[in-house]
Every structure is written in C-alpha cells, then in structure tokens.
Design a protein around this motif. Structure first.
Motif, PDB file in Angstrom:
ATOM      1  N   GLU A   1     -34.968  -6.217 -19.770  1.00  0.00           N
ATOM      2  CA  GLU A   1     -34.424  -7.194 -18.816  1.00  0.00           C
ATOM      3  C   GLU A   1     -32.906  -7.240 -18.815  1.00  0.00           C
ATOM      4  O   GLU A   1     -32.276  -7.269 -17.752  1.00  0.00           O
ATOM      5  CB  GLU A   1     -34.971  -8.593 -19.138  1.00  0.00           C
ATOM      6  N   ASP A   2     -32.319  -7.261 -20.003  1.00  0.00           N
ATOM      7  CA  ASP A   2     -30.855  -7.302 -20.087  1.00  0.00           C
ATOM      8  C   ASP A   2     -30.238  -6.069 -19.442  1.00  0.00           C
ATOM      9  O   ASP A   2     -29.258  -6.164 -18.701  1.00  0.00           O
ATOM     10  CB  ASP A   2     -30.398  -7.409 -21.544  1.00  0.00           C
ATOM     11  N   GLY A   3     -30.811  -4.915 -19.727  1.00  0.00           N
ATOM     12  CA  GLY A   3     -30.292  -3.678 -19.163  1.00  0.00           C
ATOM     13  C   GLY A   3     -30.367  -3.656 -17.649  1.00  0.00           C
ATOM     14  O   GLY A   3     -29.441  -3.210 -16.969  1.00  0.00           O
ATOM     15  N   ILE A   4     -31.472  -4.153 -17.106  1.00  0.00           N
ATOM     16  CA  ILE A   4     -31.632  -4.189 -15.647  1.00  0.00           C
ATOM     17  C   ILE A   4     -30.589  -5.119 -15.024  1.00  0.00           C
ATOM     18  O   ILE A   4     -29.988  -4.789 -14.000  1.00  0.00           O
ATOM     19  CB  ILE A   4     -33.067  -4.617 -15.274  1.00  0.00           C
ATOM     20  N   GLU A   5     -30.337  -6.242 -15.663  1.00  0.00           N
ATOM     21  CA  GLU A   5     -29.308  -7.169 -15.159  1.00  0.00           C
ATOM     22  C   GLU A   5     -27.927  -6.525 -15.196  1.00  0.00           C
ATOM     23  O   GLU A   5     -27.118  -6.708 -14.285  1.00  0.00           O
ATOM     24  CB  GLU A   5     -29.321  -8.477 -15.954  1.00  0.00           C
TER      25      GLU A   5
ATOM     26  N   ALA B   1     -29.419   4.535 -23.066  1.00  0.00           N
ATOM     27  CA  ALA B   1     -30.226   3.882 -22.029  1.00  0.00           C
ATOM     28  C   ALA B   1     -31.348   3.058 -22.645  1.00  0.00           C
ATOM     29  O   ALA B   1     -31.637   1.946 -22.189  1.00  0.00           O
ATOM     30  CB  ALA B   1     -30.793   4.926 -21.066  1.00  0.00           C
ATOM     31  N   ASN B   2     -31.974   3.581 -23.685  1.00  0.00           N
ATOM     32  CA  ASN B   2     -33.044   2.849 -24.350  1.00  0.00           C
ATOM     33  C   ASN B   2     -32.540   1.555 -24.977  1.00  0.00           C
ATOM     34  O   ASN B   2     -33.265   0.563 -25.012  1.00  0.00           O
ATOM     35  CB  ASN B   2     -33.722   3.705 -25.418  1.00  0.00           C
ATOM     36  N   GLU B   3     -31.308   1.569 -25.478  1.00  0.00           N
ATOM     37  CA  GLU B   3     -30.726   0.338 -26.029  1.00  0.00           C
ATOM     38  C   GLU B   3     -30.621  -0.718 -24.941  1.00  0.00           C
ATOM     39  O   GLU B   3     -30.931  -1.882 -25.169  1.00  0.00           O
ATOM     40  CB  GLU B   3     -29.336   0.600 -26.615  1.00  0.00           C
ATOM     41  N   GLY B   4     -30.137  -0.312 -23.779  1.00  0.00           N
ATOM     42  CA  GLY B   4     -30.035  -1.224 -22.650  1.00  0.00           C
ATOM     43  C   GLY B   4     -29.118  -2.411 -22.878  1.00  0.00           C
ATOM     44  O   GLY B   4     -29.326  -3.474 -22.303  1.00  0.00           O
ATOM     45  N   THR B   5     -28.096  -2.225 -23.684  1.00  0.00           N
ATOM     46  CA  THR B   5     -27.143  -3.306 -23.948  1.00  0.00           C
ATOM     47  C   THR B   5     -25.902  -3.115 -23.075  1.00  0.00           C
ATOM     48  O   THR B   5     -25.690  -2.041 -22.500  1.00  0.00           O
ATOM     49  CB  THR B   5     -26.701  -3.301 -25.423  1.00  0.00           C
ATOM     50  N   ARG B   6     -25.096  -4.148 -23.002  1.00  0.00           N
ATOM     51  CA  ARG B   6     -23.859  -4.063 -22.224  1.00  0.00           C
ATOM     52  C   ARG B   6     -22.995  -2.908 -22.734  1.00  0.00           C
ATOM     53  O   ARG B   6     -22.452  -2.126 -21.965  1.00  0.00           O
ATOM     54  CB  ARG B   6     -23.098  -5.390 -22.293  1.00  0.00           C
TER      55      ARG B   6
END
Length: 101
Positions: free
Chosen positions: A50-54, A13-18
């Motif tokens: 931001e990327d993770g939220i998207e 989750a902390n990474e927040g990448t695809r």
C-alpha cells in the motif's frame, strides 16, 4: 551485469518504501541505458504494498516527465485507469501515454 541490476531493482521495488522507490526513480533519466530502462519498467511491477502504491501515485502527479511516464505504465498494467485519466486531465501526461496499452 544486467542480472545484478535486475536483482537490485527488484529488491528496491519489493521494499516499496519512499527511500527505495526514490532510488529507482532517480535512475530514470536521459542518460540511462536501454537495459536499465527495460529493467526498471519491468521491476516497478513489484511495487505492490500500500505504501509503495501511494508513493507511485505521488510520482505520477509530482514527478519529472519521465517518472510520470513510467508511473503511467505501472498503473495501466495494474488496470487502474481512473488515476491515469486524472493525471491526463491535469495535463501531466499526454494522450499517447495515457491511452496506450
């Protein structure tokens, strides 16, 4: 064992990448344990870039039903009710899910 899973999910989750969010979302299924369900629900709150939220928005609108449900909880906890209402308006989540607090 649960501690190891918690650390694993938090790091993803902390990474927040695809890729990292996909790994979490792939764990959401009917065969998951109650512990994993709670751990995933808790750790999704660590998706804050931001990327993770998207990516979470993509899952809210294009994911499986269970993925959409967890994304709904995520956005409700963030206070982002407009996106939840939009998903509800498109018939992607039910009223109980959309308006629970």
């Amino acid at each position: 064992m649960a501690q190891g899973r918690l650390e694993y999910y938090i790091s993803l989750a902390n990474e927040g990448t695809r890729v990292s969010i996909k790994k979490i979302m792939n764990e959401l299924n009917r065969n998951m344990t109650l512990i994993d369900s709670k751990l995933i629900d808790f750790t999704l709150g660590n998706v804050i870039n931001e990327d993770g939220i998207e990516i979470m928005k993509e899952y809210l609108f294009k994911g499986t039903q269970i993925q959409r449900n967890y994304c709904t909880l995520y956005f409700i906890r963030r206070g982002e009710y407009l996106i939840v209402r939009k998903a509800y308006g498109e018939g992607l989540i039910d009223a109980k899910q959309a308006f629970s607090r």
